[in-house]
Design an enzyme around this catalytic site. Structure first.
Site, mmCIF file in Angstrom:
data_model
loop_
_atom_site.group_PDB
_atom_site.id
_atom_site.type_symbol
_atom_site.label_atom_id
_atom_site.label_comp_id
_atom_site.label_asym_id
_atom_site.label_seq_id
_atom_site.Cartn_x
_atom_site.Cartn_y
_atom_site.Cartn_z
ATOM 1 N N ASP A 170 37.448 42.018 36.516
ATOM 2 C CA ASP A 170 37.173 40.781 35.771
ATOM 3 C C ASP A 170 36.754 41.112 34.346
ATOM 4 O OD1 ASP A 170 36.378 38.264 34.912
ATOM 5 O OD2 ASP A 170 34.769 38.039 36.384
ATOM 6 N N GLY A 171 37.555 40.654 33.385
ATOM 7 C CA GLY A 171 37.208 40.808 31.974
ATOM 8 C C GLY A 171 38.293 41.520 31.183
ATOM 9 N N GLY A 172 38.881 40.800 30.240
ATOM 10 C CA GLY A 172 39.885 41.414 29.361
ATOM 11 C C GLY A 172 41.196 41.758 30.035
ATOM 12 N N MET A 232 26.743 34.453 38.039
ATOM 13 C CA MET A 232 26.011 35.300 37.097
ATOM 14 C C MET A 232 24.631 34.668 36.922
ATOM 15 S SD MET A 232 29.232 35.985 34.602
ATOM 16 C CE MET A 232 30.196 34.661 35.332
ATOM 17 N N GLY A 289 41.197 34.997 32.264
ATOM 18 C CA GLY A 289 40.951 33.703 31.630
ATOM 19 C C GLY A 289 41.788 33.549 30.378
ATOM 20 N N GLY A 325 37.170 36.288 26.704
ATOM 21 C CA GLY A 325 37.808 36.766 25.481
ATOM 22 C C GLY A 325 37.308 38.094 24.943
ATOM 23 N N MET A 355 27.087 30.636 35.040
ATOM 24 C CA MET A 355 26.132 31.399 34.215
ATOM 25 C C MET A 355 24.862 30.580 34.001
ATOM 26 S SD MET A 355 28.757 32.630 31.267
ATOM 27 C CE MET A 355 30.378 33.316 31.684
ATOM 28 N N MET A 379 33.147 44.514 36.995
ATOM 29 C CA MET A 379 33.249 43.878 35.672
ATOM 30 C C MET A 379 33.816 44.876 34.661
ATOM 31 S SD MET A 379 32.218 40.757 36.012
ATOM 32 C CE MET A 379 32.454 40.361 34.278
ATOM 33 N N ASP A 394 33.364 30.752 36.929
ATOM 34 C CA ASP A 394 32.277 31.552 36.355
ATOM 35 C C ASP A 394 31.031 30.705 36.161
ATOM 36 O OD1 ASP A 394 33.300 34.232 35.914
ATOM 37 O OD2 ASP A 394 34.791 33.242 34.640
ATOM 38 N N SER A 404 40.673 32.362 35.571
ATOM 39 C CA SER A 404 39.280 31.931 35.377
ATOM 40 C C SER A 404 39.294 30.658 34.537
ATOM 41 C CB SER A 404 38.483 33.022 34.660
ATOM 42 O OG SER A 404 37.324 32.430 34.094
ATOM 43 N N HIS A 409 31.897 33.088 41.037
ATOM 44 C CA HIS A 409 31.198 34.261 40.505
ATOM 45 C C HIS A 409 29.848 33.822 39.937
ATOM 46 C CE1 HIS A 409 31.404 37.614 37.171
ATOM 47 N NE2 HIS A 409 30.397 37.799 37.988
ATOM 48 N N HIS A 414 39.128 31.300 39.936
ATOM 49 C CA HIS A 414 37.849 31.968 39.706
ATOM 50 C C HIS A 414 36.961 31.045 38.870
ATOM 51 C CE1 HIS A 414 35.425 35.708 39.161
ATOM 52 N NE2 HIS A 414 35.224 35.281 37.921
ATOM 53 N N PHE A 467 30.755 35.980 28.491
ATOM 54 C CA PHE A 467 31.736 35.310 27.633
ATOM 55 C C PHE A 467 33.150 35.735 27.993
ATOM 56 C CE2 PHE A 467 27.756 35.750 25.396
ATOM 57 C CZ PHE A 467 27.527 34.452 24.943
HETATM 58 C C1 DX5 Z 1 32.851 36.958 32.047
HETATM 59 C C2 DX5 Z 1 33.477 36.229 33.222
HETATM 60 C C3 DX5 Z 1 34.957 36.372 33.286
HETATM 61 C C4 DX5 Z 1 35.671 35.835 32.128
HETATM 62 C C5 DX5 Z 1 37.010 36.511 32.006
HETATM 63 O O1 DX5 Z 1 31.483 36.730 32.042
HETATM 64 O O2 DX5 Z 1 32.958 36.718 34.435
HETATM 65 O O3 DX5 Z 1 35.484 35.850 34.486
HETATM 66 O O4 DX5 Z 1 35.848 34.460 32.164
HETATM 67 O O5 DX5 Z 1 37.567 36.056 30.842
HETATM 68 P P1 DX5 Z 1 38.664 36.842 30.020
HETATM 69 O O6 DX5 Z 1 39.869 36.978 30.898
HETATM 70 O O7 DX5 Z 1 38.863 35.959 28.862
HETATM 71 O O8 DX5 Z 1 38.093 38.190 29.665
HETATM 72 ZN ZN ZN Z 2 33.982 36.075 36.389
#
Ligand code: DX5
Ligand code: ZN
Length: 224
Positions: free
Chosen positions: A174-176, A69, A196, A148, A38, A140, A36, A9, A67, A34, A146
């Site tokens: 996706d996420g963490g 959002m 990411g 991290g 927003m 998700m 993101d 990401s 993606h 990927h 965000f």
């Molecule tokens: C969150 C995004 C993710 C995010 C993942 O809103 O959709 O794609 O960038 O980031 P990490 O890998 O840092 O959790």
């Molecule tokens: Zn994403």
């Protein structure tokens, strides 16, 4: 089950060097990028728009997994398709006619994807999967907005539920995601891994991508 793919990401990349980040992902052996998007309404943060997708499209041959959002994604899919998106993912929680928007995404020549937030049950997307309107599912494992954040394990039950019913569906998490959390997500059936922070903070992107892939492959499907 579909093959394992690693999708960095670029939200976590150096914003001043996004083109270089895309080229780095390609040379590091990533499978897709990927992006993101927003809007500050659907999620509290604001990030990239169609211009960032166009930049990535110019910088790399890798497919772009975009993606959205966005509270009203239907108003923007055309711009994102024109910018060079390969897949466009919308949220089931968005304020739109989901079926119709997924259809329009395909009509624009892109793969259509449906995403669920951590508090949304897997059943919320069953109807659209039964109708065959999505080419990809994104679960998700953080509350979107965000990078991290900490991986939410409760996503795993949803992955398994979807994977058992749709063994061939491309299924993203996706996420963490890092070299550890990727194992449990793969064990529960995810095959597409968005990461990411863990990838872009690694000292060597190529070995971070390779390690994530190897860890995912080792445990793929063992908890199904
Ligand atoms: C969150 C995004 C993710 C995010 C993942 O809103 O959709 O794609 O960038 O980031 P990490 O890998 O840092 O959790
Ligand atoms: Zn994403």
């Amino acid at each position: 089950m579909p093959k394992i793919e690693i999708m960095p990401s670029i939200l976590a990349a150096d914003m001043g060097n996004l083109e270089q980040a895309c080229r780095d992902c390609e040379s590091a052996g990533a499978d897709q990028i990927h992006v993101d998007v927003m809007d500050g309404v659907f999620v509290p943060n604001i990030s990239m728009g169609p211009a960032a997708v166009a930049m990535a499209d110019k910088a790399t041959e890798l497919p772009l997994d975009v993606h959205l959002m966005l509270i009203q994604p239907q108003n923007h899919i055309e711009a994102f398709a024109k910018a060079g998106s390969d897949s466009i993912l919308i949220h089931i929680e968005a304020d739109c006619d989901v079926e119709d928007t997924l259809k329009k995404i395909r009509g624009l020549g892109c793969r259509s994807g449906i995403t669920l937030n951590p508090d949304t049950p897997a059943e919320a997307i069953f109807q659209c999967l039964e109708k065959g309107s999505a080419d990809e599912v994104l679960v998700m494992s953080v509350h979107p907005g965000f990078g991290g954040q900490k991986y939410i394990e409760a996503a795993e039950g949803k992955l398994a539920e979807i994977r058992r019913r749709w063994p061939e569906m491309p299924l993203s998490i996706d996420g963490g995601i890092d070299s550890e959390t990727v194992k449990a997500a793969a064990a529960h059936g995810a095959n597409l891994f968005v990461a990411g922070t863990s990838l872009f903070s690694a000292s060597d992107l190529t070995s971070a991508v390779a390690e994530m892939r190897a860890n995912a492959e080792a445990d793929y499907g063992i908890k199904l």
